[in-house]
Write an enzyme that holds these catalytic residues in place. Structure first.
Site, PDB file in Angstrom:
ATOM      1  N   HIS A 190       1.102  -1.327   0.018  1.00  0.00           N
ATOM      2  CA  HIS A 190       0.102  -0.079  -0.338  1.00  0.00           C
ATOM      3  C   HIS A 190       0.757   1.329   0.120  1.00  0.00           C
ATOM      4  CE1 HIS A 190       0.733   0.912   4.618  1.00  0.00           C
ATOM      5  NE2 HIS A 190       0.665  -0.323   3.965  1.00  0.00           N
ATOM      6  N   HIS A 202       3.825   1.403   2.505  1.00  0.00           N
ATOM      7  CA  HIS A 202       5.092   0.710   1.816  1.00  0.00           C
ATOM      8  C   HIS A 202       5.974   1.567   0.882  1.00  0.00           C
ATOM      9  CE1 HIS A 202       2.530  -2.387   3.362  1.00  0.00           C
ATOM     10  NE2 HIS A 202       3.392  -2.389   4.526  1.00  0.00           N
ATOM     11  N   CYS A 236       0.719 -10.658  20.321  1.00  0.00           N
ATOM     12  CA  CYS A 236      -0.066  -9.362  19.385  1.00  0.00           C
ATOM     13  C   CYS A 236       0.173 -10.350  17.896  1.00  0.00           C
ATOM     14  CB  CYS A 236       0.459  -8.163  18.957  1.00  0.00           C
ATOM     15  SG  CYS A 236      -0.863  -8.045  17.564  1.00  0.00           S
ATOM     16  N   CYS A 272       1.925  -7.753  14.722  1.00  0.00           N
ATOM     17  CA  CYS A 272       3.406  -7.767  15.506  1.00  0.00           C
ATOM     18  C   CYS A 272       4.189  -8.269  15.117  1.00  0.00           C
ATOM     19  CB  CYS A 272       3.269  -6.700  16.293  1.00  0.00           C
ATOM     20  SG  CYS A 272       2.177  -4.983  16.941  1.00  0.00           S
ATOM     21  N   CYS A 275      -3.852  -4.715  21.353  1.00  0.00           N
ATOM     22  CA  CYS A 275      -2.189  -4.918  21.432  1.00  0.00           C
ATOM     23  C   CYS A 275      -2.055  -2.787  20.956  1.00  0.00           C
ATOM     24  CB  CYS A 275      -1.553  -4.515  20.397  1.00  0.00           C
ATOM     25  SG  CYS A 275      -0.616  -4.084  19.146  1.00  0.00           S
ATOM     26  N   HIS A 278      -1.398  -2.377  16.693  1.00  0.00           N
ATOM     27  CA  HIS A 278      -3.254  -2.747  16.236  1.00  0.00           C
ATOM     28  C   HIS A 278      -4.438  -2.677  16.004  1.00  0.00           C
ATOM     29  CE1 HIS A 278       0.744  -4.512  14.507  1.00  0.00           C
ATOM     30  NE2 HIS A 278      -0.003  -4.253  13.168  1.00  0.00           N
ATOM     31  N   LYS A 316      -3.177   6.028  10.265  1.00  0.00           N
ATOM     32  CA  LYS A 316      -1.819   4.468   9.341  1.00  0.00           C
ATOM     33  C   LYS A 316      -2.852   3.190   8.968  1.00  0.00           C
ATOM     34  CE  LYS A 316       2.171   1.778  10.825  1.00  0.00           C
ATOM     35  NZ  LYS A 316       1.544  -0.012   9.926  1.00  0.00           N
ATOM     36  N   LYS A 344      -4.163  -2.406   6.999  1.00  0.00           N
ATOM     37  CA  LYS A 344      -5.292  -3.156   7.112  1.00  0.00           C
ATOM     38  C   LYS A 344      -6.236  -3.691   8.273  1.00  0.00           C
ATOM     39  CE  LYS A 344      -7.583  -5.808   3.651  1.00  0.00           C
ATOM     40  NZ  LYS A 344      -7.457  -6.258   2.836  1.00  0.00           N
TER      41      LYS A 344
HETATM   42  N1  MSP Z   1       8.325  -7.265   8.272  1.00  0.00           N
HETATM   43  C1  MSP Z   1       8.616  -5.332   9.121  1.00  0.00           C
HETATM   44  C2  MSP Z   1       9.811  -5.596   9.051  1.00  0.00           C
HETATM   45  C3  MSP Z   1      11.338  -6.160   9.096  1.00  0.00           C
HETATM   46  S1  MSP Z   1      12.808  -5.287   8.392  1.00  0.00           S
HETATM   47  C4  MSP Z   1      14.028  -6.643   8.869  1.00  0.00           C
HETATM   48  C5  MSP Z   1       7.429  -5.012   9.295  1.00  0.00           C
HETATM   49  N2  MSP Z   1       6.916  -5.387   7.753  1.00  0.00           N
HETATM   50  S2  MSP Z   1       5.723  -3.722   7.272  1.00  0.00           S
HETATM   51  O1  MSP Z   1       5.600  -5.039   6.196  1.00  0.00           O
HETATM   52  O2  MSP Z   1       5.100  -4.408   8.766  1.00  0.00           O
HETATM   53  O3  MSP Z   1       6.434  -2.505   7.384  1.00  0.00           O
HETATM   54  C6  MSP Z   1       7.168  -2.188   7.094  1.00  0.00           C
HETATM   55  C7  MSP Z   1       7.734  -0.523   6.603  1.00  0.00           C
HETATM   56  O4  MSP Z   1       6.882  -0.081   6.610  1.00  0.00           O
HETATM   57  C8  MSP Z   1       7.652  -0.161   8.269  1.00  0.00           C
HETATM   58  O5  MSP Z   1       8.812   0.511   8.615  1.00  0.00           O
HETATM   59  C9  MSP Z   1       6.367   0.470   8.750  1.00  0.00           C
HETATM   60  O6  MSP Z   1       7.331   1.788   8.969  1.00  0.00           O
HETATM   61  C10 MSP Z   1       6.399   0.407   6.858  1.00  0.00           C
HETATM   62  N3  MSP Z   1       4.596   1.608   6.940  1.00  0.00           N
HETATM   63  C11 MSP Z   1       3.779   1.281   7.040  1.00  0.00           C
HETATM   64  N4  MSP Z   1       2.691   1.509   6.889  1.00  0.00           N
HETATM   65  C12 MSP Z   1       2.635   2.886   6.841  1.00  0.00           C
HETATM   66  C13 MSP Z   1       2.672   4.038   6.938  1.00  0.00           C
HETATM   67  N5  MSP Z   1       0.911   4.270   6.992  1.00  0.00           N
HETATM   68  N6  MSP Z   1       3.189   5.535   6.466  1.00  0.00           N
HETATM   69  C14 MSP Z   1       4.497   5.306   6.514  1.00  0.00           C
HETATM   70  N7  MSP Z   1       4.807   4.034   6.563  1.00  0.00           N
HETATM   71  C15 MSP Z   1       4.443   2.228   6.945  1.00  0.00           C
HETATM   72  O7  MSP Z   1       7.065  -4.299  10.109  1.00  0.00           O
END
Ligand code: MSP
Length: 511
Positions: A18, A21, A126, A129, A143, A146, A294, A297
């Protein structure tokens, strides 16, 4: 040779990519591109985090094996990054053999060094997380990240002796005050460490979807414990010590604010335990929010039902606005380090003001007047033009900002230059002048457009290339090297300037 190694977190494949990311990945991409542009030997890594309960649950929900699910979803991430013109040099998947090999070697090392012990673990878990909490951490029993329920878990696990690293971590951060930026996040990590560190459970028997523990095949590693090691997998840890020695000292981890503890506490301690230097640079960014939430999902509302969040996939936006417009907005609108609100209205406004009215207008105007007053041939720039200083200032400010992981400031500086060039044209009104009398003004405006094309290359690579070609230049801005290539010069004189279609046609503001 200066080296620069930048990483994004590896994304969980429980769901598709999304915009949140994309925010992190596009920022890392632009910073990597900047470093290539200044001639640094650059390595840019992203990838997917494919183990753990969350991914296993998602596979089960979809009636496929974890392997099938991760293949399918990991591909969605690589496609999304291709769609956003992301220039990663490598893409690590934690289900790859090379990752299993690195995890095995790295953790065996920690085990052999005596920092891993067996014990029983009880805690509140959780699944979203993939993390344990104490009752005090929870918000009304839910949590804190979440808002979903946690489950009580008890397991016979192997533990990493994190507590043994408290003093060494404090010492490390005191000696390396810039290792975590911004400073507020460094303070957050330090106060967590000073608050006392508990040993962490790093293996699971309740789950088989993970990297097997080399010394005990009843266990797999806890997903976070294998995931962090991906940053060394890409360097060939265990196989290629020379490559690790070449790149590791130059690592920059770009991470979101909710994963500070893993990256700024666990990971450096794991490195110390394995005899590897802790990561030298960690930059923490905030979240992209939609209506204050944030983009995730797995959020649930007060009643425990799923929150209806706008499902914003990067592709849905790029189709509508274009790749570079989305990249620009992500980089310009939300400074790295703070949270930022995302809305289609905000995106449309910025598109119209910055891209259509400023950048697009400058390029179109200069090409049109060069066509009408100079027969389409670029005149030489004026070495005395007031824009010379404005351009030099933009290059200095932008360089400094990229270096500090502040793409929004780099773009602001670039847009000040665009504004100065537009103002200069409005003052001199070359479109009203007799042909032949405004060559200096037009040559200078063209030179600004060339410098702007270079400065926007990390943020908007396709637009930068298009402008380059319209200026009659061959090759690509990415083949140039800054700052030298952005010096005020005379490389355009005599070139045929192409008018072309509007780069960013104005969009209707949403009613
Ligand atoms: N798999 C772990 C990371 C392991 S690194 C060794 C993880 N994955 S995640 O898919 O949940 O999140 C990855 C990154 O995306 C995180 O740094 C998180 O902050 C970022 N984001 C997820 N949603 C976000 C927003 N809404 N805004 C900005 N970044 C966000 O955590």
């Amino acid at each position: 040779m200066t080296r620069f190694y930048i990483t994004t977190p590896i994304y969980y494949v429980n769901d598709v990519p999304h915009l949140g990311h994309a925010y992190c990945t596009v920022n890392a991409d632009a910073i990597a591109r900047w470093h290539r542009l200044i001639g640094d030997d650059t390595l840019f890594l992203t990838g997917t985090d494919e183990h753990g309960a969350k991914v296993a649950e998602a596979a089960e929900e979809h009636g496929v094996t974890p392997r099938e699910w991760t293949d399918r979803t990991s591909a969605r991430f690589s496609e999304a990054w291709e769609g956003l013109n992301v220039s990663n040099d490598d893409f690590v998947r934690t289900t790859e053999t090379r990752h299993y090999d690195t995890v095995r070697d790295f953790l065996q090392k920690i085990y052999d060094n005596g920092f891993i012990k067996k014990d029983t673990y009880r805690g509140l878990y959780c699944v979203s997380c993939e993390d344990y909490y104490t009752p005090d951490d929870l918000n009304d029993g839910m949590c804190p990240v979440h808002g979903r329920g946690v489950v009580e878990m008890e397991e016979d696990n192997y533990f990493f002796q994190l507590s043994a690293f408290q003093d060494r971590l404090i010492e490390w951060y005191e000696k390396n005050p810039d290792a975590i930026r911004p400073a507020s996040k460094r303070n957050e990590a330090l106060s967590f460490i000073k608050g006392g560190l508990k040993d962490v459970s790093i293996t699971r028997t309740s789950l088989s979807w993970g990297v097997p523990v080399p010394w005990d095949d009843a266990h797999v590693f806890y997903v976070w414990y294998d995931a962090l090691i991906n940053y060394l997998t890409a360097l060939g840890y265990g196989e290629d010590p020379e490559n690790v020695a070449t790149w590791w000292p130059h690592v920059h981890h770009l991470i979101g604010k909710e994963i500070i503890r893993f990256h700024c506490v666990w990971w450096p301690a794991m490195c110390m335990a394995a005899g590897v230097e802790p990561p030298a640079n960690i930059f923490v960014h905030g979240w992209l929010l939609v209506g204050g939430q944030k983009l995730s999902k797995s959020m649930v509302d007060d009643q425990g039902g799923p929150v209806k969040l706008t499902q914003i996939t990067p592709a849905s936006l790029t189709e509508d606005f274009g790749v570079d417009a989305i990249r620009y907005h992500l980089l310009r609108n939300t400074p790295l380090g703070t949270d930022g609100e995302f809305s289609i209205e905000g995106l449309t406004e910025r598109y119209n003001s910055d891209l259509a009215n400023n950048l697009g207008n400058l390029v179109a105007r200069v090409a049109t007047v060069v066509a009408s007053k100079c027969g389409g041939t670029a005149p030489a720039p004026d070495p005395q033009s007031p824009l010379v200083a404005a351009a030099a200032q933009a290059v200095t400010s932008a360089s400094d900002a990229w270096q500090r992981f502040a793409p929004h400031e780099a773009l602001e500086a670039t847009w000040r230059l665009i504004g100065a060039a537009n103002a200069e044209l409005e003052n001199t009104e070359p479109w009203k002048a007799e042909p032949g009398t405004v060559d200096d003004v037009l040559g200078s405006a063209l030179e600004v457009v060339r410098i702007v094309a270079l400065l926007i290359a990390p943020a908007m690579p396709a637009t930068s290339l298009e402008i380059w070609h319209r200026l009659g230049l061959s090759g690509s801005p990415e083949d140039e090297r800054l700052p030298g290539a952005a010096d005020w010069g005379n490389s355009l004189a005599g070139h045929d300037v192409i008018k072309g279609d509007p780069l960013f046609p104005r969009r209707k503001t949403t009613p």
